[in-house]
Design an enzyme around this catalytic site. Structure first.
Site, PDB file in Angstrom:
ATOM      1  CG  ASP A 102      -1.957   1.113   1.088  1.00 15.07           C
ATOM      2  OD1 ASP A 102      -2.773   1.027   0.159  1.00 15.07           O
ATOM      3  OD2 ASP A 102      -1.936   2.075   1.877  1.00 15.07           O
ATOM      4  CG  ASP A 560      -0.177  -6.331 -48.525  1.00 18.25           C
ATOM      5  OD1 ASP A 560      -0.592  -7.341 -49.132  1.00 18.25           O
ATOM      6  OD2 ASP A 560       0.057  -6.318 -47.307  1.00 18.25           O
ATOM      7  N   GLY A 585       0.361  -4.678 -55.462  1.00 19.11           N
ATOM      8  CA  GLY A 585       0.971  -5.728 -56.271  1.00 19.11           C
ATOM      9  C   GLY A 585       1.107  -7.029 -55.490  1.00 19.11           C
ATOM     10  CG  ASP A 586       0.986 -11.815 -55.893  1.00 22.39           C
ATOM     11  OD1 ASP A 586       1.970 -12.106 -55.172  1.00 22.39           O
ATOM     12  OD2 ASP A 586       0.077 -12.614 -56.169  1.00 22.39           O
ATOM     13  CG  PHE A 587       5.246 -10.489 -51.826  1.00 25.02           C
ATOM     14  CD1 PHE A 587       5.068 -11.848 -51.814  1.00 25.02           C
ATOM     15  CD2 PHE A 587       4.939  -9.761 -50.673  1.00 25.02           C
ATOM     16  CE1 PHE A 587       4.566 -12.490 -50.701  1.00 25.02           C
ATOM     17  CE2 PHE A 587       4.440 -10.404 -49.547  1.00 25.02           C
ATOM     18  CZ  PHE A 587       4.236 -11.775 -49.562  1.00 25.02           C
ATOM     19  NE  ARG A 602       1.747 -11.383 -37.645  1.00 23.32           N
ATOM     20  CZ  ARG A 602       1.198 -12.172 -36.747  1.00 23.32           C
ATOM     21  NH1 ARG A 602       1.682 -12.215 -35.537  1.00 23.32           N
ATOM     22  NH2 ARG A 602       0.161 -12.912 -37.023  1.00 23.32           N
TER      23      ARG A 602
HETATM   24  C1  LIG Z   1       2.999   8.217  -5.689  1.00 19.80           C
HETATM   25  C2  LIG Z   1       2.710   7.287  -6.835  1.00 19.80           C
HETATM   26  C3  LIG Z   1       1.776   6.293  -6.717  1.00 19.80           C
HETATM   27  N1  LIG Z   1       1.499   5.450  -7.781  1.00 19.80           N
HETATM   28  C4  LIG Z   1       0.454   4.402  -7.678  1.00 19.80           C
HETATM   29  O1  LIG Z   1      -0.505   4.736  -6.706  1.00 19.80           O
HETATM   30  C5  LIG Z   1      -1.194   3.567  -6.308  1.00 19.80           C
HETATM   31  C6  LIG Z   1      -1.355   3.603  -4.818  1.00 19.80           C
HETATM   32  O2  LIG Z   1      -2.538   2.968  -4.452  1.00 19.80           O
HETATM   33  P1  LIG Z   1      -2.580   1.614  -3.602  1.00 19.80           P
HETATM   34  O3  LIG Z   1      -3.848   1.630  -2.829  1.00 19.80           O
HETATM   35  O4  LIG Z   1      -1.323   1.430  -2.850  1.00 19.80           O
HETATM   36  O5  LIG Z   1      -2.627   0.503  -4.709  1.00 19.80           O
HETATM   37  P2  LIG Z   1      -3.747   0.210  -5.822  1.00 19.80           P
HETATM   38  O6  LIG Z   1      -3.311   0.771  -7.131  1.00 19.80           O
HETATM   39  O7  LIG Z   1      -5.119   0.612  -5.368  1.00 19.80           O
HETATM   40  O8  LIG Z   1      -3.686  -1.353  -5.952  1.00 19.80           O
HETATM   41  P3  LIG Z   1      -3.988  -2.439  -4.792  1.00 19.80           P
HETATM   42  O9  LIG Z   1      -2.654  -2.968  -4.361  1.00 19.80           O
HETATM   43  O10 LIG Z   1      -4.824  -3.489  -5.472  1.00 19.80           O
HETATM   44  O11 LIG Z   1      -4.728  -1.756  -3.677  1.00 19.80           O
HETATM   45  C7  LIG Z   1      -0.310   2.386  -6.713  1.00 19.80           C
HETATM   46  O12 LIG Z   1      -0.934   1.711  -7.811  1.00 19.80           O
HETATM   47  C8  LIG Z   1       0.973   3.044  -7.189  1.00 19.80           C
HETATM   48  O13 LIG Z   1       1.573   2.298  -8.233  1.00 19.80           O
HETATM   49  C9  LIG Z   1       2.158   5.588  -8.975  1.00 19.80           C
HETATM   50  O14 LIG Z   1       1.897   4.868  -9.954  1.00 19.80           O
HETATM   51  N2  LIG Z   1       3.139   6.561  -9.081  1.00 19.80           N
HETATM   52  C10 LIG Z   1       3.446   7.430  -8.070  1.00 19.80           C
HETATM   53  O15 LIG Z   1       4.330   8.286  -8.237  1.00 19.80           O
END
Ligand SMILES: Cc1cn([C@@H]2O[C@H](COP(=O)(O)OP(=O)(O)OP(=O)(O)O)[C@@H](O)[C@H]2O)c(=O)[nH]c1=O
Length: 693
Positions: A102, A560, A585-587, A602
């Site tokens: 978090d 193509d 065209g067709d290559f 591809r």
């Molecule tokens: C400061 C900052 C934060 N973040 C994103 O902020 C979310 C925080 O929220 P979280 O609640 O910790 O996470 P979530 O995205 O809700 O996901 P979950 O873990 O499922 O709760 C995360 O995504 C981080 O990357 C960035 O991508 N860049 C930054 O500079």
């Protein structure tokens, strides 16, 4: 679908850099997060894991925590534990490790999470303007040990990392321009340092990735403590807490700690080394679970590192399954319950002497393969119903609202949305849904790098083709005649026997792949000496366009079939690029346009050997010495053991074949082209650059 693949050298590098990541190989590692940034950070270091976003609602009362990081750590712990508890019941498998995290931003005593709307983002960003603030990411690692009596022991390691970030003064115009970019909405503090938000930042003190969402360095140190250095000690006792399946009120019992899990310091402080640089980043370990009493906290012998730990036991009783059916594979007993095709439970006795029990990772791998087609079809169906487009326009709809918009049943829609959440395509909060970043960038039909058209092609063409795979393998040729009435000469021509709509759908699929892979292919080599290129079979010109973007002095002719050239006009705004032109065209039959670099993307894998040699001789004839040939295909590993994407593509049994880079080199050499460089791009297509001798 397109697993990013580490090359052999990358894998070796990862093993050398961090033996811990390799120790997790074969374990079921689960990232309990919907954050695409966390996924990318961990995937980039070669960790293999499943994503199971947590359903834990981030609603803990912040006023109950002494310091902001405690809030982040507790939220991370609850996220990870929710997934660790849910998986044995809902996914019928127990993970080995669950990682929760978090990220929060703190300024002036406030905790900033993700903004709820633009005004909230404005409030957050203006409070950060011109000031230094802290970003904390709390991390919880839950290590699960299945015991013989079907209980699961949970060990928790939790820590946090702080990084200080200073914002420049932000003008009102800058603030609103940034907010209107949409970037702030799913990010703590309302900014993304890794993207546009980076422009707002004056300095960063500490771990940059911690700001992005995951303190990788600290995480690796913690893993290293778990897997490398810790020794078990029989005289150690730790407190474990017995949880019932709904797991809300733990009751304490004493049990032996599981070996190799570090134990907690009685002070709760950390001696994990701080980053050695002048970084001001701080590393800390939080106190153990509130229920762990100091009397049971033991300093690990033989090391001066101390980390927090507590241990839970989850009674994972089969009899507690709400539907009364036994669905879990009981790998701690000698009886494996199997479900027959008619849905009945078959008891199959296996004695210890007859056979050893299947390994958890084997069961998991097979489970994934068995369910793979369901996952593909769930993705195809959500894309076809335009769920990702809808949730991009209207994020936060519930299942009934989505059902109404896509004109489907509420029950079916709910199942589909939940499946998409489990696959990391959607996120859900309080039973409402929104796209993950992955869906926003790749699955929306109007996204710049949309794979929507290719997904549709997979659903319309490849899915029916693969339903005849058994006959294809028996007979050794494509089963397209069973899927479309007229027997094809080759895939593209076949598409042209159908309606204009079918032609456009096929072109759109090729267009998607070329757009996503184009830049990696176009920038794989130094092509500055070439001023004119010809993309043979270049379809909509998407690849050609990427070449002109990457090489400002280059013009590209797309060659193509006439029907393709005619329809390619629909794929605007490509035609606004005056360095891309089209020749019909067709290559195989027509004269090739003059150029000093030829591109074959591809094309070769779909041709018979005979046709392939005709085409290569024609190119060799028009090439002067020094002319280039750029080949782009999926290159098989030299021992043909992968990548699966190439080998599975071969199962559609076109007239051609999949080859390794060396096999292509040999082929090209027979027409006078010497391979100069090969590039495994980690994108959808690899690339090889050859020069006419
Ligand atoms: C400061 C900052 C934060 N973040 C994103 O902020 C979310 C925080 O929220 P979280 O609640 O910790 O996470 P979530 O995205 O809700 O996901 P979950 O873990 O499922 O709760 C995360 O995504 C981080 O990357 C960035 O991508 N860049 C930054 O500079």
């Amino acid at each position: 679908m397109f697993n990013s693949r580490l090359t052999l050298s990358d894998e070796k590098a990862t093993m050398v850099l961090n033996p811990v990541i390799s120790k997790l190989a074969g374990k079921l590692v689960v990232l309990a997060s919907a954050s695409p940034r966390r996924l990318e950070i961990l995937r980039n270091v070669g960790l293999r894991f499943e994503v199971v976003p947590s359903w834990f609602k981030e609603t803990l009362d912040k006023s109950l925590f002494k310091a902001p990081h405690e809030y982040a750590v507790e939220t991370a712990k609850q996220k990870a534990l929710e997934v660790a508890r849910r998986m044995p019941i809902k996914h019928l498998k127990t993970p080995d490790i669950v990682i929760g995290a978090d990220t929060i931003v703190t300024v002036d005593g406030m905790i900033l999470e993700k903004p709820v709307d633009k005004h909230d983002a404005y409030r957050m960003l203006s409070s950060l303007s011109g000031k230094e603030h802290s970003v904390y990411t709390g991390v919880a690692i839950v290590v699960c040990h299945e015991k013989e009596n079907e209980e699961v022991d949970y060990q928790l390691i939790q820590f946090y990392e702080e990084t200080k970030v200073k914002f420049a003064d932000l003008s009102e115009d800058m603030l609103w321009e940034y907010i209107n970019s949409g970037e702030p909405m799913d990010k703590a503090g309302g900014y993304g340092i890794q993207a546009l938000g980076g422009m707002l930042v004056e300095y960063v003190h500490g771990d940059f990735l911690n700001v992005v969402g995951f303190p990788l360095n600290h995480f690796c140190k913690q893993l290293s403590l778990i897997y490398n250095h810790c020794t078990s000690s029989s005289d150690q006792k730790s407190e474990s807490v017995h949880l019932s399946l709904n797991g809300t009120h733990p009751t304490s019992v004493l049990s032996q700690p599981t070996p190799n899990i570090p134990t907690q310091s009685s002070h709760g402080s950390s001696s994990i080394p701080k980053p050695s640089s002048a970084s001001s980043s701080q590393t800390h370990l939080t106190h153990c679970s509130p229920s762990a009493s100091p009397g049971h906290k033991v300093k690990r012998k033989g090391s001066d590192s101390e980390v927090s730990q507590s241990s839970w036991t989850l009674v994972n009783s089969l009899s507690k399954h709400t539907d009364g059916r036994e669905a879990k594979l009981r790998d701690s007993e000698n009886t494996l319950p199997l479900i027959s095709s008619s849905g009945q439970l078959i008891e199959h006795d296996v004695t210890e002497h007859e056979d050893s029990e299947p390994r958890k990772e084997d069961l998991r791998r097979i489970g994934e393969l068995i369910d793979g087609f369901k996952a593909s079809k769930a993705l195809f169906t959500a894309a076809r119903l335009r769920v990702f487009d809808l949730l991009h326009r209207m994020p936060g709809l519930d299942a009934a609202q989505v059902a109404q918009e896509v004109k489907a049943s509420v029950k079916g829609t709910e199942c589909l949305l939940e499946a998409c959440v489990s696959l990391g395509l959607l996120k859900s909060k309080e039973r409402t849904y929104e796209n993950t970043d992955l869906a926003t960038s790749l699955l929306r039909s109007d996204a710049c790098f949309s794979l929507h058209g290719y997904i549709q092609h997979c659903d319309d063409t490849l899915w029916p083709l693969f339903s005849h795979l058994e006959s294809a393998v028996e007979e050794g040729h494509s089963q397209r005649e069973k899927v479309v009435s007229n027997k094809p000469k080759d895939m593209l021509k076949d598409a042209f026997h159908n309606s204009q709509e079918a032609k456009l759908r096929f072109m759109n699929a090729m267009h998607c792949v070329a757009k996503v892979a184009g830049k990696s292919v176009a920038t794989a080599f130094d092509l500055s000496r070439y001023k004119t290129a010809c993309d043979l079979g270049g379809c909509t010109g998407a690849m050609a366009c990427e070449f002109t973007k990457a090489h400002p002095g280059m013009s590209v002719t797309v060659f193509d079939l006439p029907a393709v050239a005619e329809l390619s006009e629909r794929f605007h705004p490509l035609h606004s690029n005056n360095r891309v032109s089209f020749v019909a065209g067709d290559f195989f039959q027509d004269e090739l346009p003059k150029a000093d670099l030829y591109i074959l993307a591809r094309i070769l894998h779909d041709l018979t050997d005979e046709k392939l040699h005709i085409l290569l001789s024609k190119i060799a004839d028009v090439c002067k010495p020094g002319c280039g040939l750029l080949l782009s295909e999926i290159f098989l590993d030299e021992d043909r053991s992968g990548p699966s994407r190439g080998l599975l593509q071969a199962l559609s049994m076109s007239e051609g074949k999949q080859r390794s880079a060396t096999e292509y080199s040999v082929l090209l050499k027979s027409h006078g082209f010497i391979t100069a460089q090969i590039r495994h791009t980690d994108n959808l297509l690899d690339a090889m650059f050859c020069i006419k001798a």
